[in-house]
Scaffold this active site. Structure first.
Site, PDB file in Angstrom:
ATOM      1  N   GLY A   9       0.830  -1.193   0.000  1.00  0.00           N
ATOM      2  CA  GLY A   9       0.000   0.000   0.000  1.00  0.00           C
ATOM      3  C   GLY A   9       0.863   1.240   0.000  1.00  0.00           C
ATOM      4  O   GLY A   9       1.801   1.350   0.795  1.00  0.00           O
ATOM      5  N   CYS A  44      -8.685  12.382   0.145  1.00  0.00           N
ATOM      6  CA  CYS A  44      -9.633  13.333   0.741  1.00  0.00           C
ATOM      7  C   CYS A  44      -9.927  14.515  -0.186  1.00  0.00           C
ATOM      8  O   CYS A  44     -10.965  15.164  -0.046  1.00  0.00           O
ATOM      9  CB  CYS A  44      -9.085  13.861   2.064  1.00  0.00           C
ATOM     10  SG  CYS A  44      -8.769  12.563   3.287  1.00  0.00           S
ATOM     11  N   VAL A  81       0.072  -7.773  -4.821  1.00  0.00           N
ATOM     12  CA  VAL A  81       0.457  -8.852  -3.907  1.00  0.00           C
ATOM     13  C   VAL A  81      -0.688  -9.848  -3.883  1.00  0.00           C
ATOM     14  O   VAL A  81      -1.805  -9.518  -3.498  1.00  0.00           O
ATOM     15  CB  VAL A  81       0.744  -8.319  -2.486  1.00  0.00           C
ATOM     16  CG1 VAL A  81       1.082  -9.474  -1.547  1.00  0.00           C
ATOM     17  CG2 VAL A  81       1.871  -7.304  -2.504  1.00  0.00           C
ATOM     18  N   GLU A 179     -30.718   7.786   1.379  1.00  0.00           N
ATOM     19  CA  GLU A 179     -30.110   7.246   2.599  1.00  0.00           C
ATOM     20  C   GLU A 179     -31.130   6.352   3.301  1.00  0.00           C
ATOM     21  O   GLU A 179     -32.272   6.757   3.513  1.00  0.00           O
ATOM     22  CB  GLU A 179     -29.681   8.397   3.514  1.00  0.00           C
ATOM     23  CG  GLU A 179     -29.290   8.008   4.927  1.00  0.00           C
ATOM     24  CD  GLU A 179     -28.124   7.035   4.983  1.00  0.00           C
ATOM     25  OE1 GLU A 179     -28.272   5.981   5.642  1.00  0.00           O
ATOM     26  OE2 GLU A 179     -27.068   7.314   4.368  1.00  0.00           O
ATOM     27  N   ILE A 274       0.844 -11.840  14.303  1.00  0.00           N
ATOM     28  CA  ILE A 274       1.965 -12.524  13.662  1.00  0.00           C
ATOM     29  C   ILE A 274       3.208 -11.649  13.814  1.00  0.00           C
ATOM     30  O   ILE A 274       3.190 -10.479  13.432  1.00  0.00           O
ATOM     31  CB  ILE A 274       1.687 -12.785  12.163  1.00  0.00           C
ATOM     32  CG1 ILE A 274       0.366 -13.533  11.976  1.00  0.00           C
ATOM     33  CG2 ILE A 274       2.848 -13.537  11.533  1.00  0.00           C
ATOM     34  CD1 ILE A 274       0.302 -14.906  12.590  1.00  0.00           C
ATOM     35  N   TYR A 278       2.919  -5.875  10.636  1.00  0.00           N
ATOM     36  CA  TYR A 278       2.157  -4.746  11.159  1.00  0.00           C
ATOM     37  C   TYR A 278       0.980  -4.452  10.221  1.00  0.00           C
ATOM     38  O   TYR A 278       0.996  -4.820   9.046  1.00  0.00           O
ATOM     39  CB  TYR A 278       3.051  -3.507  11.269  1.00  0.00           C
ATOM     40  CG  TYR A 278       4.217  -3.682  12.218  1.00  0.00           C
ATOM     41  CD1 TYR A 278       4.131  -3.252  13.536  1.00  0.00           C
ATOM     42  CD2 TYR A 278       5.393  -4.284  11.786  1.00  0.00           C
ATOM     43  CE1 TYR A 278       5.201  -3.418  14.418  1.00  0.00           C
ATOM     44  CE2 TYR A 278       6.471  -4.464  12.656  1.00  0.00           C
ATOM     45  CZ  TYR A 278       6.361  -4.028  13.970  1.00  0.00           C
ATOM     46  OH  TYR A 278       7.416  -4.199  14.828  1.00  0.00           O
ATOM     47  N   GLY A 281      -3.745   1.988   9.035  1.00  0.00           N
ATOM     48  CA  GLY A 281      -4.690   2.672   8.156  1.00  0.00           C
ATOM     49  C   GLY A 281      -6.073   2.050   8.150  1.00  0.00           C
ATOM     50  O   GLY A 281      -6.511   1.445   9.130  1.00  0.00           O
ATOM     51  N   THR A 301      -6.132  11.181   9.041  1.00  0.00           N
ATOM     52  CA  THR A 301      -5.327  11.593  10.189  1.00  0.00           C
ATOM     53  C   THR A 301      -4.908  10.389  11.034  1.00  0.00           C
ATOM     54  O   THR A 301      -3.787  10.335  11.548  1.00  0.00           O
ATOM     55  CB  THR A 301      -6.126  12.569  11.062  1.00  0.00           C
ATOM     56  OG1 THR A 301      -7.448  12.048  11.265  1.00  0.00           O
ATOM     57  CG2 THR A 301      -6.221  13.931  10.405  1.00  0.00           C
TER      58      THR A 301
END
Length: 448
Positions: A9, A44, A81, A179, A274, A278, A281, A301
């Site tokens: 990423g 954003c 990947v 909505e 694992i 890591y 996000g 942020t």
């Protein structure tokens, strides 16, 4: 021996992890892998390019090629990947030339982000549904407008859906938002504050249909209309803004555990269960600073803060991520809206007894030209008297107020302490009595 750090990423979290790792290890080989053609741009900003506030999508590129060269980062675009082998510490990758390779790692950072979510709606396999997640998505919507689209139907009234709605109106389109819930911004605001935003959007010409469920996409192979609550809604542009879900397929297939949010489970170092793997996000969960339960807020942020922690640890140092309040702010036409901590609804859902107060005020002295309205809602835990949430809707000066309230929550400030806070005043900048203080005093009155 040179450490090999691989990051899957190359958006906000991944690049921040790479930069932090480089600061801690000047000799490591750091590889960034992304399926996209362009890395290091601001997602954003996409709605604001469509609105015309930013001239070009390429202006959103925050990290140009020179950055990766300067930091000695091996950026591999248009590379996928396909598998992670945590036992052998290798990745299976497919390059842009369509060759399959095995790539070893000493430390792995998963920053796969999130993917647009589409509910199980009849006809969803048909062509013609747009979303707004990538640079290419934005370019497709922009191209449709330039090709003559005059109307848009947006499904979902979250932040992205409403930012895009406002942008499309500014481009001259007739916009309808559907909505399924009884309010807009359901994860962001309480119903009373959301109503203010809805009224503002409707005044600008947006049609908002609440409690409306999309049942079917109509058309042969290309979608031409949507059936919702039995009503046929036609539009030139049909846009899915139902939200996003953590992109976790790679992790699941590698038996990297997910947490209760269905994002990747991490500890305070942003490490998964694992070793040497890591996650950061939008694909990773972290604890709420208020409930202490795992959450996956999916904000830029948060992504950069998590990336910095994971990158520091991947580079051989030690860093901890404390948690999130999910503070956020945006602007819709002439109105700014912000949130930090828990809404009243979220607090009740977490069985926290709260007291709230809402105050309407002005952003400057009432007699000063250009003053604008502002409304602040505070959410306070009844037993401890600590502030646990705030929402602000106003014409200006919203961001720094919500930041101040975020600081207050993080420091465990009580409502009594906020009510006694020393604040500044000048007629062209603010009222004599800061609206946050007035809201605090109102809660104190309720407590008495």
């Amino acid at each position: 021996m040179v450490r090999q750090i691989v990051i899957i990423g190359a958006s906000a979290a991944g690049i921040e992890a790479a930069a932090a790792a480089r600061k801690k290890d000047r000799t490591a080989e750091i590889i960034l892998i992304t399926q996209e053609k362009t890395a290091g741009y601001s997602r954003c900003g996409l709605p604001f390019v469509i609105a015309g506030h930013i001239p070009n999508f390429r202006d959103l590129v925050v990290y140009p090629p020179a950055f990766f060269q300067m930091q000695k980062l091996d950026l591999r675009t248009q590379t996928k990947v396909s598998a992670i082998n945590t036992k052998d510490k290798t990745l299976t990758i497919q390059t842009k030339e369509n060759s399959t390779q095995s790539l070893p790692y000493d430390t792995l950072v998963i920053a796969t982000g999130a993917e647009p979510f589409m509910p199980s709606i009849k006809g969803k396999e048909k062509a013609g549904i747009h979303s707004l997640r990538t640079l290419e998505d934005g370019e497709k919507i922009d191209a449709a407008i330039k090709a003559g689209a005059q109307s848009a139907l947006i499904m979902g009234a979250g932040l992205i859906g409403l930012e895009l709605s406002a942008g499309l109106v500014e481009r001259g389109l007739k916009v309808t938002v559907v909505e399924m819930l009884p309010q807009i911004l359901p994860q962001f605001l309480d119903a009373d504050m959301a109503k203010l935003i809805q009224q503002h959007l409707e005044e600008k010409g947006i049609t908002i249909l609440l409690n409306t469920i999309v049942e079917e996409f109509l058309g042969e192979t290309q979608i031409s209309a949507v059936k919702a609550n039995g009503q046929v809604l036609e539009a030139d542009l049909i846009i899915s803004a139902f939200g996003v879900r953590a992109s976790t397929n790679l992790a699941k297939e590698a038996n990297i555990p997910l947490g209760e949010t269905q994002a990747i489970k991490t500890n305070a170092r942003m490490e998964t269960e694992i070793k040497d793997v890591y996650a950061v996000g939008d694909c990773a969960e972290a604890p709420s600073l208020i409930t202490h339960r795992p959450t996956c807020a999916q904000l830029g942020t948060i992504a950069v803060r998590e990336g910095k922690v994971a990158g520091t640890n991947a580079g051989g140092d030690y860093s901890l991520f404390n948690g999130v309040l999910a503070s956020a702010v945006t602007q819709l036409f002439d109105i700014q809206v912000a949130n930090t901590g828990l809404t009243q609804t979220a607090a009740q859902r977490n069985r926290i007894e709260v007291i709230t107060a809402t105050v309407s005020s002005k952003t400057r002295a009432s007699y000063f030209p250009g003053t604008k309205p502002i409304k602040i809602k505070l959410v306070v835990e009844k037993e401890s008297k600590r502030i646990i949430g705030a929402q602000i809707v106003g014409g200006e000066e919203v961001t720094q107020r919500i930041n101040s309230l975020s600081f207050a929550i993080q420091q465990g400030m009580t409502i009594q302490e906020l009510a006694k806070a020393d604040t500044a005043y000048a007629p062209p900048l603010c009222e004599t009595w800061e609206p946050m203080i007035l809201a605090a005093e109102m809660i104190l009155m309720k407590l008495r």
